[in-house]
Structures are given as C-alpha cells and as structure tokens.
Scaffold this motif. Structure first.
Motif, PDB file in Angstrom:
ATOM      1  N   ALA A 105       0.823  -1.210   0.000  1.00  0.00           N
ATOM      2  CA  ALA A 105       0.000   0.000   0.000  1.00  0.00           C
ATOM      3  C   ALA A 105       0.858   1.261   0.000  1.00  0.00           C
ATOM      4  CB  ALA A 105      -0.927  -0.010   1.211  1.00  0.00           C
ATOM      5  N   LEU A 106       1.913   1.279   0.802  1.00  0.00           N
ATOM      6  CA  LEU A 106       2.789   2.449   0.839  1.00  0.00           C
ATOM      7  C   LEU A 106       3.486   2.639  -0.508  1.00  0.00           C
ATOM      8  CD1 LEU A 106       4.264   2.007   4.420  1.00  0.00           C
ATOM      9  CD2 LEU A 106       2.873   3.943   3.629  1.00  0.00           C
ATOM     10  N   THR A 139      11.829  14.493  -2.140  1.00  0.00           N
ATOM     11  CA  THR A 139      12.128  13.230  -1.488  1.00  0.00           C
ATOM     12  C   THR A 139      11.103  13.050  -0.364  1.00  0.00           C
ATOM     13  OG1 THR A 139      13.707  14.262   0.038  1.00  0.00           O
ATOM     14  CG2 THR A 139      14.568  13.394  -2.053  1.00  0.00           C
ATOM     15  N   ALA A 140      10.923  11.814   0.084  1.00  0.00           N
ATOM     16  CA  ALA A 140       9.870  11.551   1.067  1.00  0.00           C
ATOM     17  C   ALA A 140      10.271  10.427   2.002  1.00  0.00           C
ATOM     18  CB  ALA A 140       8.565  11.189   0.360  1.00  0.00           C
ATOM     19  N   ILE A 141      10.005  10.631   3.283  1.00  0.00           N
ATOM     20  CA  ILE A 141      10.149   9.579   4.288  1.00  0.00           C
ATOM     21  C   ILE A 141       8.830   9.530   5.063  1.00  0.00           C
ATOM     22  CG2 ILE A 141      11.214  11.098   6.041  1.00  0.00           C
ATOM     23  CD1 ILE A 141      12.518   7.607   5.557  1.00  0.00           C
ATOM     24  N   VAL A 142       8.265   8.340   5.171  1.00  0.00           N
ATOM     25  CA  VAL A 142       6.949   8.160   5.790  1.00  0.00           C
ATOM     26  C   VAL A 142       7.029   7.023   6.800  1.00  0.00           C
ATOM     27  CG1 VAL A 142       4.556   7.461   5.386  1.00  0.00           C
ATOM     28  CG2 VAL A 142       5.704   9.001   3.770  1.00  0.00           C
ATOM     29  N   GLY A 147      -0.235  -0.918  15.021  1.00  0.00           N
ATOM     30  CA  GLY A 147      -0.116  -1.801  16.173  1.00  0.00           C
ATOM     31  C   GLY A 147       1.314  -1.839  16.687  1.00  0.00           C
ATOM     32  N   GLU A 148       1.870  -3.031  16.800  1.00  0.00           N
ATOM     33  CA  GLU A 148       3.221  -3.181  17.332  1.00  0.00           C
ATOM     34  C   GLU A 148       4.300  -3.007  16.267  1.00  0.00           C
ATOM     35  OE1 GLU A 148       3.134  -6.998  19.148  1.00  0.00           O
ATOM     36  OE2 GLU A 148       1.992  -6.322  20.897  1.00  0.00           O
ATOM     37  N   ARG A 149       3.902  -2.647  15.070  1.00  0.00           N
ATOM     38  CA  ARG A 149       4.849  -2.485  13.969  1.00  0.00           C
ATOM     39  C   ARG A 149       4.888  -1.046  13.490  1.00  0.00           C
ATOM     40  NH1 ARG A 149       2.137  -7.323  13.470  1.00  0.00           N
ATOM     41  NH2 ARG A 149       3.346  -9.175  12.892  1.00  0.00           N
ATOM     42  N   VAL A 150       6.043  -0.672  12.973  1.00  0.00           N
ATOM     43  CA  VAL A 150       6.189   0.587  12.254  1.00  0.00           C
ATOM     44  C   VAL A 150       6.675   0.257  10.847  1.00  0.00           C
ATOM     45  CG1 VAL A 150       7.501   2.735  12.051  1.00  0.00           C
ATOM     46  CG2 VAL A 150       6.621   2.038  14.267  1.00  0.00           C
ATOM     47  N   TYR A 151       6.000   0.820   9.863  1.00  0.00           N
ATOM     48  CA  TYR A 151       6.407   0.646   8.475  1.00  0.00           C
ATOM     49  C   TYR A 151       6.998   1.965   7.982  1.00  0.00           C
ATOM     50  CZ  TYR A 151       3.601  -3.592   8.705  1.00  0.00           C
ATOM     51  OH  TYR A 151       3.099  -4.814   9.068  1.00  0.00           O
ATOM     52  N   VAL A 152       8.217   1.916   7.499  1.00  0.00           N
ATOM     53  CA  VAL A 152       8.898   3.115   7.019  1.00  0.00           C
ATOM     54  C   VAL A 152       9.124   2.990   5.523  1.00  0.00           C
ATOM     55  CG1 VAL A 152      11.029   4.479   7.102  1.00  0.00           C
ATOM     56  CG2 VAL A 152      10.008   3.613   9.221  1.00  0.00           C
ATOM     57  N   ALA A 153       8.636   3.983   4.771  1.00  0.00           N
ATOM     58  CA  ALA A 153       8.821   4.022   3.324  1.00  0.00           C
ATOM     59  C   ALA A 153       9.676   5.237   2.987  1.00  0.00           C
ATOM     60  CB  ALA A 153       7.477   4.114   2.613  1.00  0.00           C
ATOM     61  N   ASN A 154      10.700   5.018   2.163  1.00  0.00           N
ATOM     62  CA  ASN A 154      11.637   6.094   1.862  1.00  0.00           C
ATOM     63  C   ASN A 154      11.965   6.135   0.377  1.00  0.00           C
ATOM     64  OD1 ASN A 154      13.698   8.131   2.442  1.00  0.00           O
ATOM     65  ND2 ASN A 154      15.151   6.539   1.882  1.00  0.00           N
ATOM     66  N   ALA A 155      11.952   7.354  -0.168  1.00  0.00           N
ATOM     67  CA  ALA A 155      12.432   7.599  -1.524  1.00  0.00           C
ATOM     68  C   ALA A 155      13.250   8.884  -1.475  1.00  0.00           C
ATOM     69  CB  ALA A 155      11.278   7.727  -2.519  1.00  0.00           C
ATOM     70  N   GLY A 156      14.569   8.756  -1.529  1.00  0.00           N
ATOM     71  CA  GLY A 156      15.426   9.936  -1.483  1.00  0.00           C
ATOM     72  C   GLY A 156      16.396   9.926  -0.324  1.00  0.00           C
ATOM     73  N   GLU A 244      11.738   2.277  -0.866  1.00  0.00           N
ATOM     74  CA  GLU A 244      12.139   1.089  -0.120  1.00  0.00           C
ATOM     75  C   GLU A 244      11.342   1.103   1.179  1.00  0.00           C
ATOM     76  OE1 GLU A 244      16.574  -0.212  -1.335  1.00  0.00           O
ATOM     77  OE2 GLU A 244      16.484   1.493   0.034  1.00  0.00           O
ATOM     78  N   VAL A 245      10.718  -0.024   1.498  1.00  0.00           N
ATOM     79  CA  VAL A 245       9.840  -0.098   2.672  1.00  0.00           C
ATOM     80  C   VAL A 245      10.398  -1.110   3.664  1.00  0.00           C
ATOM     81  CG1 VAL A 245       7.482  -0.415   3.498  1.00  0.00           C
ATOM     82  CG2 VAL A 245       7.876   0.440   1.173  1.00  0.00           C
ATOM     83  N   VAL A 246      10.473  -0.700   4.921  1.00  0.00           N
ATOM     84  CA  VAL A 246      10.988  -1.541   5.997  1.00  0.00           C
ATOM     85  C   VAL A 246       9.896  -1.753   7.032  1.00  0.00           C
ATOM     86  CG1 VAL A 246      12.630  -1.671   7.911  1.00  0.00           C
ATOM     87  CG2 VAL A 246      13.386  -0.823   5.683  1.00  0.00           C
TER      88      VAL A 246
END
Length: 333
Positions: A105-106, A139-142, A147-156, A244-246
């Motif tokens: 989704a991200l 550039t974007a960092i989101v 819940g107990e997870r964090v999803y980080v999406a980065n371009a730049g 890239e999503v972590v």
C-alpha cells in the motif's frame, strides 16, 4: 469494507490490538503510542526558499490507533512537497483495501502520487501559460504505526532513525553508552549509494549518470538523488518514485541488545548533513521528554552546526514517558 477505506482496517493486514486489550497499567504493552512533534525552519536558504513540508496524522482513515508521520523535502520548487502533504493520507486510504500488505500500500501510494503530481503540474503549466520549463520534485520519508509495527517508506535522502534507551537499571555514564540507534532507511544519493547507481545504469544506461564538480549526479538536470516523487524530466534517466519499505517490530525483542525503543526520528537531509545518527539519538534522549521539545532541540542543533538547507525534524515517541524525566533547561536549549 467501504471502497474508500474510511473507518475500516484492511482485513489481510496484521490485526490491530484493541486499545482496551490487556492491562491498562502496562506501560510497555501499549502498542498504539505515537506522540509526534515537529520543528521546521527555512534555515540559511531564506523564507522564499522554504521547500520542506511535513504531515502528522492520528487515526488514519478513521482507523483508531493507526498513525502517520511524514517529511517531504522539496527541490526545484515547493509544489511537489505541498502536493504530497495535502494528498498522502487520502491516497493511502484509497488503495489500502486493494493491497495485501502495508508495504504494498505504501509503495502504491508513492507511485500514484508521483504520477498524479507530474500530470497535474503539466496541466497547470499549460493552464497558466508558464513558459519556463520547471520540474519540481521531492524526497519523502513516511512512517506508519500499525499496532506493534512501524512501516517506514523512503524515496530519497531523508532518513528515519529508531532511538533506543538503556535499561532503567543502568545509571552510570558508561552504562548509558549501551543506548543505541538503528537507521530504518538508506539514503538514495547518486554519489554515495553504489547500489543505486548500479540500478540507474541498469535502467537507463551509463549515460544517465554524470559527474558534476566530482560528484555523481543523475540526468541532464543533475539530480542528487536517485529516487523521488515528481521530477518528471528525470524519470527517463532511472529516477523512480518507488520507495524502499521496511517493517520494524517495536520493542519486539527481550531487551538483550541494550534497551527499549523509545523514539523515532524522521528528518530531511538538512539535518543529517550536519548531525550524525548517534548525535541525534543522544540529543533526543537527553532532552525534556516531550516530542515537540525534542524536535526543536534537534532542528536547532542542525542550524547551529551550520546547515545550509531547510531543516525539518519530526520526533515520534513510541512509548509512554514520564514528563518528570527532564534535563535542566540550560542543557535542553
């Protein structure tokens, strides 16, 4: 679920723990904490060159306990960063029921915003008869807490860093060195990221890269980053909006690696150019336990160290804190 996703969590995603589950007195067990503060300043570039934007949202899409924090660092104009700030939550919620995972989704949100902005900006230029060819991007960092997870999406070249604190039983200065940080994103810089240069060459050929004053740049525009939203003129040269999503499990271990996750920093390159990840962690750890104050201290430190760019820092607390945990006012600022 409704097509627009309002108020309904995607069925295939990790189940969200109810805010009323578990022991109300269990501080560590709260899986929904996302207290965010922000500091943003034009810095040495001046007010007319402020191209950073940020976004902080609670209860994303009407789903209780889901939160977003975003930094959008514009270049060649503010328009793309502003477009992302205005539309990111809506774009995410509009696609999340179509996606099997938050990562999907991200990713889809980034790429759809890219396509929408490039199209909208071209139409705007025609409508207003703008003669000068301009191709704004950002550039974007989101970070999305689910819940107990964090999803980080980065371009730049913005960056996300998790800050950890020592065990509360450890009180000596030597023990405090056990605190740590973890970067949840990699900088997509043409000059510093060899794997990204290889990707650009594979996608667009070796002529897509060139040296400018001894530094690798992308395309005729000389873009410093290899991933960005917008920058329509650079897409033929291997620049992509795909992030890239972590996925990161907050406090998922037994504490054997030194302490608890307590904060997440999202910041633009105007901060990271002059403040190391370790220094940023120490500044947040040693500041009044309130996210806006921590963000202000980090951003102010970047300015004091001579950052020549816009400066934006978002600090998100991932666990409940005791506001009595403070340092002296003189040390905080």
């Amino acid at each position: 679920a409704p097509r627009d996703g309002i108020g309904a969590a995607p069925a295939l995603w990790p189940k969200l723990k109810s805010l009323f589950d578990g022991d109300a007195n269990d501080q560590k067990g709260d899986s929904n904490v996302f207290r965010a503060g922000v500091f943003s300043a034009c810095g040495a570039r001046g007010v007319d060159k402020m191209e950073d934007r940020h976004l902080i949202v609670s209860d994303v899409g009407g789903v209780r306990g889901v939160s977003l924090a975003c930094v959008f660092d514009g270049h060649r104009g503010f328009e793309c960063a502003e477009f992302c700030r205005r539309n990111f939550e809506k774009a995410l919620v509009s696609v999340w029921h179509e996606c099997a995972t938050p990562e999907e989704a991200l990713t889809k949100t980034f790429t759809s915003l890219d396509e929408a902005f490039v199209d909208a900006f071209e139409r705007t230029k025609v409508s207003f008869g703008e003669s000068k060819e301009r191709f704004p991007g950002c550039t974007a960092i989101v970070a999305m807490r689910w819940g107990e997870r964090v999803y980080v999406a980065n371009a730049g070249d913005c960056r996300a860093v998790v800050c950890r604190e020592p065990f509360r039983a450890l009180v000596t200065e030597e023990d405090k060195k056990n605190s740590a940080w973890l970067a949840l994103s990699a900088d997509h810089c043409a000059d510093l990221n060899e794997s990204e240069r290889a990707r650009v060459v594979a996608a667009a050929g070796p002529e897509a890269l060139r040296r400018v004053n001894g530094v690798w740049r992308v395309g005729p525009a000389g873009l410093a980053v290899t991933r960005a939203i917008g920058d329509g003129d650079c897409k033929p040269f291997g620049v992509v909006a795909t992030p890239e999503v972590v996925e990161y499990a907050v406090d998922a271990d037994d504490g054997s690696n030194g302490g608890d996750d307590f904060a997440l920093i999202l910041a633009c390159d105007g901060v990271w150019d002059v403040v190391s990840c370790a220094d940023a962690r120490d500044l947040v750890l040693d500041t009044v336990k309130e996210p806006s104050m921590s963000a202000k201290r980090l951003g102010s430190e970047a300015l004091a160290r001579g950052s020549t760019d816009n400066v934006t820092a978002v600090v998100v607390f991932l666990k409940r804190t005791d506001t009595a945990e403070t340092v002296t006012w003189e040390r905080a600022f």
